[in-house]
Design a protein around this motif. Structure first.
Motif, PDB file in Angstrom:
ATOM      1  N   LEU A 297       0.827  -1.197   0.000  1.00 30.31           N
ATOM      2  CA  LEU A 297       0.000   0.000   0.000  1.00 30.31           C
ATOM      3  C   LEU A 297       0.865   1.253   0.000  1.00 30.31           C
ATOM      4  N   ALA A 298       0.421   2.276  -0.753  1.00 28.64           N
ATOM      5  CA  ALA A 298       1.231   3.480  -0.911  1.00 28.64           C
ATOM      6  C   ALA A 298       0.443   4.732  -0.575  1.00 28.64           C
ATOM      7  N   CYS A 299       1.159   5.822  -0.364  1.00 28.36           N
ATOM      8  CA  CYS A 299       0.535   7.128  -0.201  1.00 28.36           C
ATOM      9  C   CYS A 299      -0.165   7.483  -1.513  1.00 28.36           C
ATOM     10  N   THR A 300      -1.320   8.108  -1.434  1.00 30.23           N
ATOM     11  CA  THR A 300      -2.103   8.400  -2.625  1.00 30.23           C
ATOM     12  C   THR A 300      -1.750   9.749  -3.239  1.00 30.23           C
ATOM     13  N   ARG A 301      -1.539  10.770  -2.426  1.00 29.65           N
ATOM     14  CA  ARG A 301      -1.239  12.113  -2.929  1.00 29.65           C
ATOM     15  C   ARG A 301      -0.045  12.691  -2.184  1.00 29.65           C
ATOM     16  N   ILE A 302       0.790  13.395  -2.952  1.00 28.16           N
ATOM     17  CA  ILE A 302       1.977  14.033  -2.377  1.00 28.16           C
ATOM     18  C   ILE A 302       2.028  15.473  -2.903  1.00 28.16           C
ATOM     19  N   HIS A 303       2.192  16.414  -2.000  1.00 31.62           N
ATOM     20  CA  HIS A 303       2.236  17.827  -2.369  1.00 31.62           C
ATOM     21  C   HIS A 303       3.606  18.225  -2.926  1.00 31.62           C
ATOM     22  N   TYR A 304       3.582  19.233  -3.743  1.00 35.60           N
ATOM     23  CA  TYR A 304       4.782  19.814  -4.347  1.00 35.60           C
ATOM     24  C   TYR A 304       5.782  20.184  -3.250  1.00 35.60           C
ATOM     25  N   GLY A 305       7.010  19.720  -3.397  1.00 36.54           N
ATOM     26  CA  GLY A 305       8.059  20.051  -2.442  1.00 36.54           C
ATOM     27  C   GLY A 305       8.053  19.238  -1.165  1.00 36.54           C
ATOM     28  N   ARG A 306       7.117  18.272  -1.017  1.00 38.17           N
ATOM     29  CA  ARG A 306       7.024  17.474   0.205  1.00 38.17           C
ATOM     30  C   ARG A 306       7.616  16.094  -0.006  1.00 38.17           C
ATOM     31  N   GLY A 307       8.343  15.600   0.972  1.00 35.04           N
ATOM     32  CA  GLY A 307       8.939  14.273   0.885  1.00 35.04           C
ATOM     33  C   GLY A 307       9.956  14.186  -0.250  1.00 35.04           C
ATOM     34  N   VAL A 308      10.440  12.989  -0.494  1.00 35.74           N
ATOM     35  CA  VAL A 308      11.443  12.788  -1.541  1.00 35.74           C
ATOM     36  C   VAL A 308      10.819  13.014  -2.923  1.00 35.74           C
TER      37      VAL A 308
END
Length: 167
Positions: A77-88
């Motif tokens: 299972l994975a993260c569904t949404r990632i914001h610009y500049g967040r995380g790798v």
């Protein structure tokens, strides 16, 4: 299309040199982006036994800023949404460059989709016409320091092969 991978090389460079032509052959002639991304993730996971291999595409919902949205992947299972500049992933998108992270616990703002992930590489995919980032290829390992310049080199070549899917 190949129905199985031919994998004989025991070293990383040799394995990439075996896999890339086979992967390009699988992509050749197929225009469906989802199918191509799914097969790419499956081939990389099988060839290298990575913990997680997948894509996030840049997408917008009405009235919201663009985000990276989960696309085809292989793994838990994975993260569904990632914001610009967040995380790798979001940082690779913002900086428009490949990020090799030897220890995700030392990456400021790392988003832990799985506590089993220890190292990561994220490679942007650029639109062939505009040069904008349209997606990222995200690969995680259970081991520290899995990824290096060999991975960067060959995965950036792969990314350039995939860019036509957004033309």
């Amino acid at each position: 299309m190949a129905e199985e991978l031919l994998l004989t090389a025991s070293d990383k460079k040799g394995r990439y040199e075996e896999v890339l032509p086979q992967l390009v052959s699988v992509l050749e002639g197929e225009t469906d982006r989802t199918a191509n991304l799914a097969n790419t993730a499956a081939i990389l996971k099988e060839a290298f036994d990575f913990f997680w291999v997948g894509f996030y595409e840049v997408k917008s919902r009405e009235g919201e800023a663009p985000q990276l949205v989960l696309a085809p992947f292989q793994g838990p299972l994975a993260c569904t949404r990632i914001h610009y500049g967040r995380g790798v992933c979001g940082t690779a998108w913002a900086e428009r460059r490949t990020l090799v992270v030897p220890d995700v616990d030392r990456f400021p703002g790392h988003i832990a989709c799985s506590s089993l992930s220890r190292s990561e590489i994220v490679v942007p995919v650029f639109h062939p016409g505009t040069g904008e980032v349209v997606a990222v290829l995200d690969i995680d390992s259970r081991e520290l320091s899995t990824f290096d310049e060999t991975d960067r080199h060959y995965l950036e070549i792969l990314s350039s092969h995939l860019s036509h899917l957004w033309a």
